[in-house]
Structures are given as C-alpha cells and as structure tokens.
Design an enzyme around this catalytic site. Sequence first.
Site, PDB file in Angstrom:
ATOM      1  CG  HIS A 170       2.149   1.518   3.670  1.00 54.42           C
ATOM      2  ND1 HIS A 170       2.963   1.409   4.770  1.00 54.42           N
ATOM      3  CD2 HIS A 170       1.191   0.568   3.823  1.00 54.42           C
ATOM      4  CE1 HIS A 170       2.518   0.431   5.555  1.00 54.42           C
ATOM      5  NE2 HIS A 170       1.434  -0.089   5.012  1.00 54.42           N
ATOM      6  CD  GLU A 171      -2.032   0.268   1.744  1.00 51.36           C
ATOM      7  OE1 GLU A 171      -2.030  -0.962   1.622  1.00 51.36           O
ATOM      8  OE2 GLU A 171      -2.127   0.839   2.858  1.00 51.36           O
ATOM      9  CG  HIS A 176       1.057  -4.017   2.050  1.00 50.45           C
ATOM     10  ND1 HIS A 176       1.586  -4.897   2.948  1.00 50.45           N
ATOM     11  CD2 HIS A 176       0.645  -2.934   2.774  1.00 50.45           C
ATOM     12  CE1 HIS A 176       1.502  -4.385   4.185  1.00 50.45           C
ATOM     13  NE2 HIS A 176       0.939  -3.188   4.100  1.00 50.45           N
ATOM     14  CD  GLU A 195       2.527  -2.679   7.919  1.00 47.59           C
ATOM     15  OE1 GLU A 195       1.767  -3.363   7.200  1.00 47.59           O
ATOM     16  OE2 GLU A 195       2.383  -1.438   8.060  1.00 47.59           O
TER      17      GLU A 195
HETATM   18 ZN   LIG Z   1       0.532  -1.907   5.731  1.00 47.54          ZN
END
Ligand SMILES: [Zn+2]
Length: 503
Positions: free
Chosen positions: A263-264, A267, A293
């Site tokens: 997830h990170e 980003h 997101e």
């Molecule tokens: Zn996030």
Amino acid sequence: MDKEEALQFYKNYNEKCQAYELALKTMFFDMSTIAPVNGNDYCIQMMSLLSGELYDYMINPDHIDKLQQLHHMDLGEIINKDIQLSLKEVNKTALLPKDFYIKMQQTYTKGEVVWRQAKNANNYAMFKDCLKEIVAIKKQSYQYYGVKKTLYDDMLDDYETGMSIEKYDHFFNAIKNRLVPFVKKVMNEGIFIDDTPLHQNFEITKQEKVTELLKDYLHFQKENCYLGTTEHPFTTDFSLHDVRITTKYLENSLISSLFSIIHEYGHALYHLNMDESLAGLKVASSMTCGMHESQSRFLENYIGKRKSFWICLYPQIQKIFPKQLKDLSLDQFVQMINVSQPSLIRTEADELTYPLHILIRYELEKDMINGDVDFDHLDQLWADKYEQYLGIRPADAKSGILQDIHWSGGDFGYFPTYALGSAFAAQFFQEMNKDVDVDDVLAHHHFDVINDWLKEHIHRYGALYNANEMMQKVTHQDFDVNIYIDYLIEKYSCLYHIKESKE
Ligand SMILES: [Zn+2]
C-alpha cells in the site's frame, strides 16, 4: 514585472517555502520513527516556531500581491498550475484573522488530546463537548473563506477538487443500493473461508526476510526509497528522489506488514515516477487525497491480491515458514488474503466491506456539518448505522465512534476520499488491462511493466490535473462508480461461490 522577473520571484518564493516544509517533514519523520519520546515536546515547540515563520512568510501582503500578478501571466502550463495551487493555499491562510487561526489550531490540538484520553477511557461522553467545539470552529473558518456552495460541499472540494455533495450522494447511493445487499448475500450464502492459518506465530526476523523478497519482486527503488517501521504505517515525500515509507510487523499475522508495504509503496511510486520537470514544485506533492489513495489501493488490492502476484513469491515464503505454510496451497493462500467479513474497525476492513465504513462516516459528517445532529447520542447513531449496513453493532466507543483520529483534528470531508480512491483505482485497472496482460507479467516477475504503465499514464503528471481530468486523460471517460461495484461483485461472487444474479 516582466516574465523573467516573475519566474525569478516565484523560484525564490517557492524554494523558501519548500525549505521550511522539508525541515518540518524531516522533524516529523524523525519524531515518528527514531526520536526518543522524551524529546518530542522540545521538537514540537521548535516545529511550531518554524511553522509560524512559514505562515508569516506566506501571508506577507507583498508576496500575495505578487502571486496574484503572476496568476494572470503566461508562465507556462506547469508554473501557472503551481501558482494556482500556491494561491489557493495562501488565500485560505490569509483569510483567517491571526487570533482566530491560533484559536482554531489550539482547538484541534486540544481535540486530539481529549480524543486520545476518551478513546483510552473508552468513553464518548468525555469527547462529546470537544467534538461540538471542533465542528463549530471548523464551520466558522469556512465562513471566513466565504461559503461557495454549502459548508460541507466546500469541505469536500478542499479534499478532492471538483467533488460535491451531489456527486458523493450519487456515489454512495450506488454503494448503498448495490453493495449493502451484496455483502449480506456473501455472509448468508457464501462459502466459509477460514484464514486462521495466516494468524499463527510468524517470527518477525523471518518476516523481514519475506520483506526482502517482496522488495525484490516490486523492483523496490532502494536508492530513492527508505523503508522503516512505525506504529501506524505512512508515506512521506521529501523529493522525487527521497520518499520514506513505513510498515508495522505483527507476530500473529503473515500478511499485515506485507500489505502495508505494498500500500505505502503505491503512494511512494506516485512521487518516484514523477517527471523531473516538476521537481521542487508544489505540483510534485499536491496530489489530492483521492488520487493518492487510488494509487496505494491500486497496488494493494488490484495488483497485490491477485493470484498471479504470488506465483513467484509464495513458494519462497513457504521455504521461510515451512512449519506454518507447508500444507497451505497457493490457491488457499490467495483465498485467505481476500477473506471478507463485516468488522467494526475501518483500518482492518477488507476490500469489499471497506466502502461501507466510509458510507457511514459520510452520512454522519454531512449531518454534523450541514444539518442538525444530536451530539449527545452520536455514538448511538454510529452504532445504528453499523447495524443497518454491516449487520454488526459496536459494543463500545473504542470500537465505534472513537476509533478514528480525523474528526478530532477538524478533518471533515476527508473520509469520503478513501472510498473514492478505491473506486478510481478500479477504473484505472480496467484501462490497464486493455494494454497489459496483467496476470502474465505478474506471474513472470515483471512488475516493472505495471510500474511503467502507471508512470506513463498517471504518475509522471503529479498534481498537474485533478481527478476528473486524469480520469478523462487515462480512460477517455468520466468516472463511473459502477465499474468499481461491478468489479467487487464479480470478484467476491467468484471467491465466495455466489450465484450471480442481476440485482
Ligand atoms: Zn493510503
């Protein structure tokens, strides 16, 4: 000012702002990772001094005046956009009287402290009056800005440019009408998936070895990206060549840390893949919450939860944890990482039920800001909605209304972007599939192909375009929530052996 002077002024102005921001980000990152707790107070004191200086520099009337002049000049697409972003921020800050600004910051700081105490004490009544004050001051700040549509409309637009109640109502109504009954169907008619094998004891030193495998698979850009550990995983960007992400290892979960990293890193790639021409500018770090997101969820759910993603990785993970995983096939593993179960805590929710957590917060926020809400019983209203949409009721405030930090800091309008980002990702994913055989490249260790597509179509532009414009640019159509809902229903019908019926 002629063009050359204008460009020179903006270069100096922006560099100074960026220097302050880099200092503040570095101090924040340091405090969140390695600084001893007892040093925090001093550090926070110095940070507020620096933020104060930045504030004064930004709202200097001479600077605002010059920015306004520049706004009407043709300085090229990138610089013009950058000035537009700067002005938006500066105007917001400058419109608040200094006394009010300080009072507002104090209310939010106090809000977080009281929220933390109330959460620890598991007592909503302790936080109730404070929440009322926070809502009141937040509303007042928007009166200073000048209300364009309605208060909540303006707040939504601040977190996601171009969004409004009308658009979010359309979005969440679709979720309510199609996903709420589908989630119930999965619970009542779906097969049972037991994911307890993923919650045995997994030694953290060995999990760190799995992390190395994952980094290798993701072609992790280690010269530009740092990975550390914190209580709450997050991403922070220092420049296009320095992005920091964190994860958290849990001894009783094999996948918690892995999916935090995926997830990170989603980003992080948004910054690492940006065009060099945006370096040092505001457009390099002003992507909206929903767009950001969309990229983390893209990697986490649409890529990381596919079987093909694990074809190369899983056999190697089995070798690291032979005792725990030897009898667990790849298919079983993939089923377990996708398990869906209505739950009370948003941050632990699965891909399917996640948007329902956001729907609940959206409905409550809308009433808190634009309508009339009974703050005395807001915790019960919260619980009622969980019962209505997810079929479960929080027994206490900690697993109910006090679970999230957002409202304590005055962040109203933020939550909806979480669901929106997930939905944007579905549409981007559909488009990627037209160009790339996703499962084939993932199964053959070619994550670079996925990365290149994201870079080419999305990341390189930074914040040059808002979400609507990006959606048009990438998919040649407007955003359509049904692409997201169709994706979820198809995926989970298959996973839970639900007979598809056109609802
Ligand atoms: Zn996030």
